[in-house]
Design a protein around this motif. Structure first.
Motif, short mmCIF file in Angstrom:
data_model
loop_
_atom_site.label_atom_id
_atom_site.label_comp_id
_atom_site.label_asym_id
_atom_site.label_seq_id
_atom_site.Cartn_x
_atom_site.Cartn_y
_atom_site.Cartn_z
N ASP A 37 26.09 32.18 34.93
CA ASP A 37 27.04 33.19 35.41
C ASP A 37 28.45 32.88 34.93
O ASP A 37 29.20 33.79 34.56
N GLU A 41 30.78 35.30 32.67
CA GLU A 41 32.10 35.72 33.16
C GLU A 41 33.19 35.31 32.17
O GLU A 41 34.12 36.08 31.91
N ARG A 45 35.76 37.84 30.19
CA ARG A 45 37.22 37.67 30.23
C ARG A 45 37.80 37.53 28.82
O ARG A 45 38.83 38.12 28.51
N ALA A 69 36.85 29.85 35.16
CA ALA A 69 36.45 31.12 35.79
C ALA A 69 35.68 30.86 37.08
O ALA A 69 35.89 31.54 38.09
N THR A 70 34.82 29.86 37.06
CA THR A 70 34.06 29.51 38.27
C THR A 70 34.97 28.97 39.35
O THR A 70 34.84 29.32 40.53
N ASP A 72 38.11 29.63 39.74
CA ASP A 72 38.86 30.78 40.26
C ASP A 72 38.03 31.59 41.25
O ASP A 72 38.52 32.01 42.29
N ARG A 73 36.76 31.81 40.90
CA ARG A 73 35.88 32.59 41.80
C ARG A 73 35.64 31.84 43.11
O ARG A 73 35.67 32.45 44.18
N SER A 76 38.75 32.20 45.23
CA SER A 76 38.90 33.54 45.81
C SER A 76 37.87 33.77 46.90
O SER A 76 38.17 34.41 47.91
N ASP A 77 36.67 33.24 46.73
CA ASP A 77 35.65 33.36 47.78
C ASP A 77 36.08 32.61 49.03
O ASP A 77 35.81 33.07 50.15
#
Length: 178
Positions: A37, A41, A45, A69-70, A72-73, A76-77
């Motif tokens: 994933d 992602e 990007r 990216a992970t 950051d995710r 945010s989660d």
């Protein structure tokens, strides 16, 4: 969008996908699903950027982009639920059965079991297999070596006996109440 930088990244992903995924998984300390994933992602990007021609080490750049990216995710989660929301979860009211209802349910189950104990073994087994386990009358007839008509009669007789026993217990309970 300049295809040379993005083209190199695309070729890298196609040719070395499993190796890249393993490296991202190792860096993240996670499963290969999350790493896959992350790679997807990162590519999405990067596909919108037009400054990829100057990337000197595309493999390192892609892995770092996937890891970032992970991260950051995940961040945010983590922000999806505030401290107040978490606190309110501990204040939720339990809508399940209370001690009285649990005790009543156990008592009813004991009554059902007592009613089943009054049945002949074959009737009891047929009723349980039919009602609880969902077996059909054909299966039961083959298992017991009897006709389907007799299976239905035995189940019906067992059902009536259980209902009568339950009604008798309810009537006795009603006489005990003030």
């Amino acid at each position: 969008m300049n295809e040379t930088g993005l083209g190199r990244l695309r070729k890298l992903i196609v040719e070395r996908y499993d190796q890249l995924k393993a490296q991202v998984a190792h860096r993240l300390g996670s499963s290969s699903d999350m790493a896959g994933d992350a790679l997807h992602e990162a590519y999405v990007r990067l596909a919108s950027r037009d400054d990829l021609d100057g990337v000197q080490h595309p493999q390192t750049y892609l892995i770092n982009s996937a890891v970032n990216a992970t991260i950051d995710r995940i961040r945010s989660d983590a922000r999806l639920v505030s401290e107040d929301e978490i606190g309110s979860l501990f204040e939720l009211v339990y809508d399940g059965p209370g001690p009285e209802r649990v005790a009543e349910g156990r008592n009813q189950m004991d009554q059902v079991m007592a009613a089943l104990d009054t049945l002949p073994p074959r009737q009891c087994s047929l009723l349980i297999d039919f009602r609880v386990h969902g077996m059909d009358t054909e299966e039961l007839a083959q298992r017991w070596g009897i006709s389907r008509v007799l299976v239905r009669r035995e189940i019906q007789a067992a059902h009536k006996a259980c209902l009568a026993a339950m009604e008798k217990l309810e009537a006795a309970k009603d006489h005990e109440r003030p």
